[in-house]
Motif scaffolding. Structure first.
Motif: not given
Length: 351
Positions: A252-255, A259-265
């Motif tokens: 599972l990955r956060i929607r 890409l630069w706004k991605k946060k780690r679950l």
């Protein structure tokens, strides 16, 4: 989806739990094993592995039932003013019934259910009611520079979380996105218990000088854990399934918008796959009882307001007279005398 049939609420299940308690308290080990094996098969919705765990651990199953009950009660308290309020949907009685919609409400349900069961097992361990499980004596050592040392009876969170994990996670064998969501939220529930543990200390020293303190870990009121899970619900992460590059396993990955706004679950996050339905209208197929007949507050601007709770359908007003004690006076000696006053009360219910 309904919370009450998501966790073991029906009267039949309660009956099974109390029979198991009777067996534990009054029967020989061999009778307990035979009786527990027979009775555990009558739980609706248990997997084969859960039935086996139930038969081998009847004393722990009492804690499982208790944990389910406190989770239900706390869920209802936390969501009592919302469209989804953990009310029971008729017709679904299976233990651990799967929410058809992978919504944030489902995430909260699984998280609280897991937390309640982990909490209750840990509590029963501390009370010495579960064989081979008592206090957590692994905490050793001291910090004499700060004037304290580990001692007392620390809550055995490790055992409670471990059994809860093995029992609850035994349902999630599909390996699909929904199963991953449920497993993550189960873990978040156990993490909620860990995150809210309280360190309690007792002073030692001459004339209460507190030159040294003995400390141990205890469980907080379950309300604290309920508040914590409700906050995680508000901050739940919308996720999607992807194949990992390294092992090609589904994860599972956060929607994310970019890409630069991605946060780690994080393991303590609640996660969901689908947006929530509005919970306004009765829909038994996806476990929604609707808000018809719910009491609302016409003077409120919050989620309990008639405008929000009734979903634009309007509401009916019921006026009734309520009698209560009033103008109470203390008379020497020694009684209180009150008058009976009548008050007109107006209540509003969604159409």
């Amino acid at each position: 989806m309904d919370w009450r049939y998501t966790i073991m609420k029906c009267s039949f299940s309660n009956f099974i739990i109390w029979v198991l308690i009777f067996l534990v308290l009054w029967c020989s080990p061999s009778v307990i094993a035979i009786g527990a094996h027979t009775l555990c098969k009558r739980f609706l919705g248990l997997t084969k592995k859960q039935q086996q765990m139930c038969a081998r651990n009847p004393e722990v199953m009492f804690a499982v039932g208790t944990g389910a009950q406190i989770a239900i009660k706390e869920c209802q308290e936390q969501f009592k003013n919302q469209r989804w309020n953990c009310s029971e949907t008729p017709g679904k009685r299976a233990f651990g019934y799967v929410f058809p919609v992978g919504s944030r409400e489902a995430a909260a349900a699984y998280g609280a259910w897991s937390a309640g069961i982990s909490y209750s097992i840990t509590q029963e361990c501390s009370k010495g009611r579960i064989p081979n499980c008592s206090c957590d004596y692994s905490k050793k050592g001291s910090s004499y520079s700060e004037g304290w040392k580990w001692g007392g009876c620390s809550a055995n969170i490790k055992y409670g979380g471990s059994f809860a994990k093995r029992f609850i996670d035994a349902r999630e064998i599909e390996g699909d996105a929904r199963s991953l969501m449920n497993l993550h939220n189960n873990r978040a529930g156990r993490k909620a218990v860990e995150a809210n543990v309280i360190t309690t200390c007792k002073c030692h020293g001459v004339s209460g000088s507190c030159t040294l303190r003995t400390c141990w870990q205890t469980l907080p009121p379950f309300r604290d854990i309920g508040n914590y899970i409700k906050q995680r619900f508000e901050e739940a992460r919308h996720v999607r399934p992807v194949r990992s590059k390294k092992h090609r396993k589904l994860v599972l990955r956060i929607r994310s918008i970019s890409l630069w706004k991605k946060k780690r679950l994080k393991s303590g996050d609640l996660v969901y796959l689908s947006e929530s339905p509005n919970y306004c209208d009765y829909n038994p197929e996806i476990g929604i009882i609707g808000t018809g007949g719910r009491k609302c507050n016409k003077s409120s601007n919050g989620p309990d307001s008639c405008k929000v709770l009734c979903c634009g359908r309007g509401y009916n007003t019921l006026v009734k007279t309520v009698k209560r004690q009033c103008q109470c006076k203390f008379h020497w000696c020694c009684k209180v005398i009150c008058k009976v006053c009548s008050e007109v009360v107006e209540e509003n219910f969604c159409k």
